[in-house]
Write an enzyme that holds these catalytic residues in place. Structure first.
Site, PDB file in Angstrom:
ATOM      1  N   SER A 179      31.946  47.867  35.421  1.00  0.00           N
ATOM      2  CA  SER A 179      31.296  47.420  34.188  1.00  0.00           C
ATOM      3  C   SER A 179      29.782  47.537  34.206  1.00  0.00           C
ATOM      4  O   SER A 179      29.169  47.720  33.159  1.00  0.00           O
ATOM      5  CB  SER A 179      31.716  45.983  33.870  1.00  0.00           C
ATOM      6  OG  SER A 179      31.467  45.139  34.964  1.00  0.00           O
ATOM      7  N   HIS A 207      36.925  48.878  30.770  1.00  0.00           N
ATOM      8  CA  HIS A 207      35.974  49.832  30.182  1.00  0.00           C
ATOM      9  C   HIS A 207      36.531  51.249  30.068  1.00  0.00           C
ATOM     10  O   HIS A 207      35.882  52.117  29.511  1.00  0.00           O
ATOM     11  CB  HIS A 207      34.683  49.852  30.999  1.00  0.00           C
ATOM     12  CG  HIS A 207      33.921  48.578  30.896  1.00  0.00           C
ATOM     13  ND1 HIS A 207      33.125  48.272  29.814  1.00  0.00           N
ATOM     14  CD2 HIS A 207      33.868  47.506  31.717  1.00  0.00           C
ATOM     15  CE1 HIS A 207      32.599  47.075  29.984  1.00  0.00           C
ATOM     16  NE2 HIS A 207      33.037  46.587  31.127  1.00  0.00           N
ATOM     17  N   LYS A 239      37.057  45.613  24.080  1.00  0.00           N
ATOM     18  CA  LYS A 239      36.033  46.654  24.217  1.00  0.00           C
ATOM     19  C   LYS A 239      36.347  47.835  23.295  1.00  0.00           C
ATOM     20  O   LYS A 239      36.135  47.710  22.107  1.00  0.00           O
ATOM     21  CB  LYS A 239      35.865  46.988  25.682  1.00  0.00           C
ATOM     22  CG  LYS A 239      35.082  45.815  26.306  1.00  0.00           C
ATOM     23  CD  LYS A 239      35.006  45.716  27.751  1.00  0.00           C
ATOM     24  CE  LYS A 239      34.246  44.411  28.069  1.00  0.00           C
ATOM     25  NZ  LYS A 239      34.554  43.882  29.375  1.00  0.00           N
TER      26      LYS A 239
END
Ligand SMILES: *Cc1c(COP(=O)(O)O)cnc(C)c1O
Length: 390
Positions: A179, A207, A239
């Site tokens: 991250s 991610h 995300k």
């Protein structure tokens, strides 16, 4: 009574580690309003722009109208509406896994999965740069914990060679895309090692999901790997999927075990219907032609930023990704640069310890598919000015 806390806060200020909340108007668009001024946003995880997507927003409004605003209870009581079943079916298919389970956040997914599966007879091998939610989850277990140097699969192998037989289950835990650094875990090696030493491999793909691999399936797919029975994939709906919630994909036995044992699942209220409906719509977009186009756009965008900053001799990650750390090092210097960016109407706050190791403070730039060429050029111009002013 409050003296202690006041003193600690003063101390944080002295160390340039004090944090405060900023009130922004929409934190998900390339252009945001803060204190009545317009800023360019380079710190959102809304990578594909799906948090602002019209179809996602109408799906959420319609679900609220059809069902209710809130879910009213935990999933095991009566909060488990049909949308959960639909979403979990789609998520499992997306991740090429047998089964999946949705939690209230990605943070709670890590707590819920790791704390339920790992016992005092087990060993955890956790990457030094793993996300804070993995660190906290490991702390909740009574297992033996070994933190291995970032991405050092030889270290993992050597320790398993020596230690494997002393433990019941072994869990190797890693971020898929890290991250704060944007690099990818060495999954071809880690999957081999995990299989050989009969260990579980937990991959937190927060991610990578929606971004890399075929249809955005994530880091396993990026390497052309398939999820075997010892692989547990974790990801977030917050995300690229642009919403809220987290999920785990694994074999049916693991998912049923979690439904029975995972406290963050059992003792927390189910997600509102709108969140589930919005996530379903976003997932559909991610897997279709539009998602493909958004990923292409995202890649063009981050390559432009990465290559331009590299040419300006900024210290970046080894390889480009949508997460671009500009490593400054010193806390104070990082804050100064963040302030300058802010003055120039760029919203990309400084990332300091404990979010990153000591001496590795940075500006963390995240690029979105929805940034225009103009947005990116402005960012690059401001960084050029930083370089020209020592
Ligand atoms: C953001 C993140 C989480 C937490 O997910 P939320 O849905 O924001 O709670 C977990 N793991 C990693 C690697 C993350 O980047």
């Amino acid at each position: 009574m409050l003296n202690y806390f006041q003193k600690e806060l003063t101390n944080l200020k002295k160390l340039n580690l004090y944090r405060e909340l900023r009130v922004v108007k929409s934190s998900a668009s390339p252009e945001i309003i803060y204190q009545r001024k317009k800023y360019l946003l380079f710190s959102s995880n809304n990578y594909l722009g799906l948090a602002n997507h019209k179809k996602v927003i109408s799906a959420q409004i319609n679900a609220s109208k059809k069902y209710a605003a809130g879910s009213g209870a935990s999933r095991l009581v009566c909060g488990n509406i049909k949308l959960y079943q639909d979403l979990e079916y789609k998520l499992a298919k997306f991740k090429e896994s047998e089964s999946s389970l949705v939690f209230a956040t990605g943070y709670m997914t890590n707590l819920g999965v790791i704390s339920a599966l790992v016992t005092e007879k087990d060993l955890i091998l956790s990457d030094a740069l793993n996300h804070a939610s993995i660190v906290d989850a490991c702390r909740l277990t009574k297992a033996k914990k070994i933190i291995y140097p970032h991405s050092d699969f030889n270290f993992v192998q050597n320790h398993l060679k020596k230690l494997r037989e002393n433990f019941n289950n072994v869990f190797i835990i890693t971020d898929g895309i890290f991250s704060m650094d944007g690099d990818i875990a060495p999954l071809p090696q880690l999957t081999k090692i995990a299989k050989h030493y009969k260990s579980f491999l937990i991959i937190d793909d927060a991610h990578a999901t929606g971004i890399i691999g075929e249809q955005g399936k994530g880091s396993l797919s990026y390497y052309n790997l398939k999820p075997a029975e010892n692989i547990i994939q974790i990801a977030t709906l917050s995300k690229a999927i642009g919403n809220l919630g987290g999920f785990v994909c694994a074999k049916k036995e693991i998912i049923n075990f979690l439904i029975n044992k995972s406290r963050p699942l059992i003792y927390a209220t189910a997600l509102p219907p709108a969140i589930l409906a919005g996530s379903l719509t976003a997932l559909k977009i991610i897997q279709n032609n539009e998602g493909e186009k958004l990923r292409t756009r995202l890649k063009e965008n981050y390559l432009l930023v990465y290559n331009s900053l590299k040419n300006l001799n900024f210290k970046l990650s080894k390889k480009p990704s949508h997460i671009i750390p500009v490593i400054i090092g010193d806390n104070k210097k990082t804050l100064k640069i963040a302030e300058y960016l802010f003055k120039e109407k760029i919203f990309a706050p400084a990332i300091r310890p404990p979010s990153v190791p000591e001496g590795q403070s940075r500006i963390r730039i995240t690029v979105m598919a929805t940034h225009s060429k103009k947005h990116l050029e402005k960012l690059i111009k401001v960084f050029k000015n930083i370089k020209n002013k020592p």
